[in-house]
Design a protein around this motif. Structure first.
Motif, short mmCIF file in Angstrom:
data_model
loop_
_atom_site.label_atom_id
_atom_site.label_comp_id
_atom_site.label_asym_id
_atom_site.label_seq_id
_atom_site.Cartn_x
_atom_site.Cartn_y
_atom_site.Cartn_z
N TYR A 169 -5.41 -3.42 4.57
CA TYR A 169 -4.17 -2.68 4.34
C TYR A 169 -3.87 -1.85 5.59
N ARG A 227 -8.49 0.51 4.85
CA ARG A 227 -7.10 0.85 5.17
C ARG A 227 -7.09 1.54 6.52
N ALA A 249 0.87 -1.17 0.00
CA ALA A 249 0.00 0.00 0.00
C ALA A 249 0.91 1.21 0.00
#
Length: 379
Positions: free
Chosen positions: A336, A308, A94
């Motif tokens: 992520y 995320r 990421a």
């Protein structure tokens, strides 16, 4: 680390196995790899990346000025990352890029902080910043050093690395689209991120990445009415189909998201996903960065969204070697997890945020806690 996380490496080749068998993921490393590619989806993973991935250390004279005038801000800005390709080699899946709109070029070529501290601006920086197009920087005039100063240059680095590593876990690239006013007299205002500016972001992505290399809202939506309906009812692509691909997301507040969406109900024709609430017809990706978000992260991940989150922020955890936020993030279910410390900063402590055992990607602790049977998705 949550129970069931997969840490071991892959065997070199897959033995013959029944990929439809429910226990095929336990039949040995090679068989497990083939089984996971076919039976896991791209949101059944847990991997890590970096925050403000392009960021280089602030010029020492500017940092000294910041410490004297804004010491708290200086502490939070005192970190840096290796070049993007090195981070990808090291296992980051990421990346985050902060963008500034500069259609004419040259707007950020002569940072006021350099003038204030009587430093010459490097010619290669002036050349790169003078080109028309989106620029990559954190805080104009102050925290502007980047390993790749134009968006297109950053994208080319990521694309070249991806082509050289076609089996990689799908890479998430999040973007903050900055349009702040100057921070002091003599500084420069950033231009607004309106629909035209966001069109430019999509255009520069398309300049570097062919559609076949991207996971996009249209590709996910398919025949469903909305992206949200598609991810909740049908789900994301298989892990095997997503390997070697890149997914972009605008990580912004509602006014910016509205500018990117325009009159579109569910991101029709757009290349990037957006950070939005779970009820939106455009919902597929969400940023939830705080420890207090853990219950919401878990619910969103179980519902089918990609999330995320962050393991650390503003150098706080690194200065005290506080691993609590990191551990909550890794157990939260977020696919992520970003960090500023894939490697420790020896000035502060031994703090770092990585998956155990050197793994790059493992099974998601909420979505697939036992299905990898000790085999890493990407070793």
């Amino acid at each position: 680390m949550a129970a069931g996380v997969c840490l071991a490496g892959f065997a070199a080749a897959a033995p013959a196995c029944d990929l439809q068998a429910p226990d095929a993921g336990r039949a040995g490393p090679g068989c497990a790899r083939a089984w996971m590619d076919r039976n896991l989806r791209m949101n059944d993973i847990l991997t890590m990346g970096t925050h403000n991935s392009y960021k280089q250390a602030i010029s020492p004279p500017i940092m000294a000025l910041l410490k004297a005038t804004a010491p708290k801000a200086a502490l939070g800005l005192d970190y840096a990352h290796p070049p993007l390709a090195e981070q990808l080699d090291d296992g980051a899946r990421a990346l985050e890029l902060d963008l500034a709109y500069d259609p004419q070029g040259g707007r950020f070529a002569h940072p006021a902080g350099m003038k204030m501290t009587r430093q010459p601006v490097p010619p290669d920086y002036v050349e790169g910043m003078s080109r028309p197009g989106l620029k990559v920087l954190h805080v104009q005039d102050i925290d502007f050093r980047a390993s790749c100063v134009t968006f297109v240059d950053c994208l080319k680095i990521i694309r070249a690395w991806s082509l050289a590593h076609p089996r990689h876990t799908p890479i998430l690239i999040t973007m903050n689209t900055n349009d702040e006013k100057a921070h002091f007299p003599g500084g420069v205002d950033e231009l607004p991120f309106d629909g035209v500016a966001y069109d430019a972001v999509d255009a520069e992505i398309a300049q570097v990445f062919p559609s076949s290399a991207l996971i996009t809202p249209d590709r996910i939506r398919g025949r469903y009415a909305t992206v949200r309906e598609a991810v909740v009812k049908r789900g994301w692509p298989s892990l095997g189909a997503a390997r070697g691909k890149v997914m972009f997301a605008v990580d912004e507040e509602p006014p910016h998201i509205a500018a990117y969406r325009g009159s579109r109900r569910s991101l029709e024709g757009r290349l990037m996903f957006v950070n939005t609430d779970e009820a939106s017809p455009a919902a597929a990706y969400i940023t939830l960065n705080e420890t207090a978000d853990a219950p919401r992260i878990a619910a969103a991940v179980k519902a089918g969204f990609i999330v995320r989150t962050r393991a650390d922020a503003d150098t706080v955890e690194a200065r005290s070697n506080d691993t609590r936020r990191r551990d909550v993030a890794l157990a939260s279910g977020a696919q992520y997890v970003s960090t500023d410390y894939r490697h420790p900063d020896s000035r502060f402590s031994v703090y770092q945020a990585r998956l155990p055992g050197g793994a790059i990607t493992v099974c998601n602790p909420l979505r697939a806690p036992t299905r990898c049977a000790g085999i890493a998705i990407e070793p």
